[in-house]
Design an enzyme around this catalytic site. Structure first.
Site: not given
Ligand code: GCW
Length: 724
Positions: A310, A384, A412
């Site tokens: 990323e 993820d 998240e």
């Protein structure tokens, strides 16, 4: 004493008591509520008549202080510490080397099995009286033993015939904070970072101490302070002296500090022109930097590194590999006993293969090539931290590498700190999964504990959900996820029900009705969130960036694998990601026994159905429903489960304070609203492909798809705010 004076003193006492109390939720699971059961209180009072506590260093003092706090609160009396011969007391807390030989004999215990961190708690009969002994090989074992003893008392266990020995099954039990130096927390939903860089090193916030206590109480022994999207400044002296102050606070609680190392630090703070791991100047720079860090912090744990992931810099920027990068840092740390924790969370916009396959493709060929002090930290699933993912295939494929588990405690993708979701259920599902790498029974837990492949170095990390909120974690029930993570890092074979039970008793109430009801609420909460967000194996259909709420329609982001449409692949024909040999063939990364099960939609567990298969809308599910109907009913079921949680919570009102009841009630209402939002937005969107009516039993959406698509959330936490 005059009456006025007496009244005055009485009020002063009240005021002191009020001020001595922590804000609601601050005490976490260490509230040590008063023992109300008369018989048990009497038993404990008899037991704790006089305590021999081995004198010693700051770790033993920390343990003694904790015992004092616990006893004072639970038994309403200060413990009586005697420093005379240990066997004359009713409680003896001392290392093996400090125990009188007569007591040692009575104990009749093989200390070898305890290692450094383990402990024994046992009541023995000695000279016709009972003596409760807490002992261990090392100071840290005494600290854990004291927390173990206090925990037994919080569980209201009788100590009369206690015989408990316990030792952790994993070496590094770690929290990863994703805290930025400006005190925002990436994916943090509980306020700002605890680390007050401006006031450190002089000002030691009481929260640092209480944070360390909480971690030690569940066996967490390592923390990385800063975001894996790292800032090299943390490695400069201005910050290292602050880190040193935190290390000093954590040390008595057995917690080592790790730092996130930005791969390009030699350029950014070292003035070099390259960060190439094979460049001698770069290697020397890291050697010097490591030595400097150990001058500040002699027990420094090592580096946690996110590289070539990323947008983070890494060895591949110089045509080198993950092995080159990790081993270069490992060599610098080796002389000091430090470790490199190298993350395997990698995927690239230049790789057109299925994102779920990329980490395996990159890392598995390196098995056996990392130095001994390198651990490869792998997320629990291949994408993820989704509400549900099959376990990461790397866990079954790198027998020669210490693989460290990375769970995400911060929510998240699970409703932030507004949704009540008990994560140990998720952790347990992953840990109990069978990799079949050495035949049946080769569970992920055995890989992580190192027993499957005889690993000396083992670890489990959790991305922390902690911040400056008064109750640390935002949602009071999110504390259970911190607690549960620590317990499972200590013992990956523990079951989530045991953990829920312990946590409820230590946090809320001893009432059996309350415990039964709340436990079942917690244990279903994870399935509820899967149902109303990502049922039947759907994944990554979250709105962009902040990941707050649904965004299955998002399709225009620059990188294909950032778009939810990449993951659900819904079209007129059906829905799901074909990862079988006729698709991306990601199933080939699993053991043949498993690949076979996953490849056939009839044998693939339905919770992973759309993870591995693209199926027609009229595909028949096991319960006879078509895929479209079944999907819609799952979304509805998720909403209904939240409704049931609300009823359970309301019915349990009588057992807790109105404040405790109300804060969770308000949060559950938000959760319900958001569960409906997920259901309606996703079903309206998928309906544009299925072109079928909602089945009976599914509530009709009250808003349009256009409405849901138009929503914007500049206030969404966990990401730097974007107001424009
Ligand atoms: O889950 C994703 C998050 C990023 C995070 C990344 C990672 C720290 O959206 O915020 O970055 O994973 O784990 O590195």
């Amino acid at each position: 004493m005059s009456r006025t004076k007496a009244i005055f003193l009485f009020f002063m006492l009240q005021i002191t008591l009020v001020f001595a109390q922590s804000p609601p939720g601050y005490d976490l699971w260490l509230g040590y509520s008063e023992i109300e059961e008369p018989a048990l209180l009497k038993e404990y009072q008899n037991t704790f008549k006089s305590i021999y506590f081995q004198n010693g260093n700051e770790m033993l003092h920390a343990a003694e202080r904790e015992l004092t706090t616990g006893i004072k609160k639970m038994l309403r009396k200060l413990p009586d510490f005697e420093k005379l011969r240990n066997s004359e007391n009713t409680v003896v807390i001392a290392k093996k080397s400090n125990l009188e030989s007569s007591l040692l004999k009575r104990l009749a215990f093989d200390f070898d099995q305890l290692g450094a961190d383990g402990f024994v708690i046992k009541t023995v009969l000695f000279e016709r009286k009972q003596v409760l002994i807490v002992t261990a090989n090392e100071d840290i074992g005494i600290l854990y033993g004291v927390f173990g003893l206090l925990n037994l008392m919080q569980q209201r266990e009788s100590l009369k015939h206690i015989m408990l020995s316990d030792a952790p099954k994993v070496n590094i039990r770690m929290l990863n904070h994703w805290d930025n130096l400006d005190r925002t927390v990436e994916r943090g939903y509980a306020g700002f970072s605890l680390w007050n860089w401006q006031k450190l090193p002089e000002y030691i916030d009481q929260r640092y101490i209480d944070y360390a206590r909480a971690n030690a109480s569940i066996g967490i022994n390592a923390v990385s302070l800063t975001n894996v999207n790292a800032n090299a400044l943390i490695l400069t002296p201005a910050y290292l002296e602050k880190v040193q102050a935190l290390a000093k606070v954590f040390r008595p609680y057995g917690i080592k500090i790790y730092l996130t190392a930005r791969f390009s630090a030699p350029i950014e703070i070292g003035g070099l022109e390259t960060a190439d791991p094979l460049d001698l100047n770069v290697q020397n720079w890291w050697h010097g930097k490591v030595k400097e860090i150990y001058d500040y912090i002699p027990d420094f744990g090592g580096f946690l590194v996110k590289a070539n992931s990323e947008g983070q810099p890494g060895p591949q920027n110089y045509g080198r590999s993950h092995v080159d990068g990790a081993n270069m840092m490992a060599m610098a740390l080796e002389p000091f006993g430090g470790n490199v924790i190298w993350r395997a969370f990698v995927y690239s916009e230049h790789d057109t293969s299925d994102r779920a396959k990329q980490a395996y493709t990159q890392f598995v060929p390196f098995d056996g090539k990392f130095r001994d002090n390198v651990l490869v930290q792998t997320k629990n699933g291949a994408i993820d931290f989704q509400p549900r993912e099959p376990f990461h295939p790397m866990f079954g494929a790198m027998p020669k590498t210490p693989l460290m588990m990375e769970f995400q405690i911060t929510q998240e993708y699970l409703g932030f700190s507004t949704h009540l979701v008990f994560l140990p259920k998720l952790f347990e599902e992953v840990l109990h999964s069978d990799t079949y790498s050495k035949g049946k029974g080769s569970t992920v837990a055995k890989v992580i504990a190192g027993s499957l492949n005889q690993k000396k170095l083992t670890g489990m990390a959790g991305v922390a959900n902690i911040g400056t909120d008064l109750n640390w974690t935002g949602h009071p029930f999110a504390q259970a996820n911190w607690y549960g993570f620590g317990r499972m890092a200590w013992d990956p074979y523990l079951d989530s029900e045991t953990i829920a039970n312990e946590w409820i008793k230590a946090t809320y109430s001893q009432n059996p009705n309350f415990i039964t009801a709340i436990k079942s609420m917690m244990l279903t909460s994870r399935e509820a969130v899967v149902n109303y967000m990502n049922p039947l194996g759907l994944h990554h259909i979250f709105d962009t960036g902040h990941h707050y709420g649904p965004g299955p329609w998002v399709s225009e982001l620059s990188r294909p694998e950032w778009n939810p449409v990449y993951y659900h692949k819904a079209d007129e024909k059906g829905i799901g990601f074909n990862r079988t040999p006729s698709g991306s063939d990601a199933t080939a990364q699993y053991a043949p026994e498993l690949a076979k099960i996953f490849n056939d939609p009839k044998t693939c567990p339905e919770e992973y159905l759309l993870w591995f298969h693209h199926l027609p809308w009229d595909y028949k599910l096991k319960n006879g429903h078509t895929l479209w109907d079944g999907l819609a009913l799952k979304y509805q079921q998720g909403v209904d489960q939240v409704k049931t949680m609300i009823v359970t919570w309301d019915d349990s009102k009588q057992y807790i304070t109105p404040e405790q009841h109300n804060e969770v009630r308000m949060l559950l209402q938000i959760q319900l609203r958001e569960a409906k939002w997920w259901r309606d937005a996703c079903l309206l969107y998928f309906q544009t492909f299925s072109k079928q009516a909602l089945p009976e039993g599914v509530n009709k959406p009250t808003k349009t798809l256009a409405y849901y698509k138009s929503l914007k959330f500049p206030f969404a936490p966990g990401i730097r705010p974007q107001w424009h």
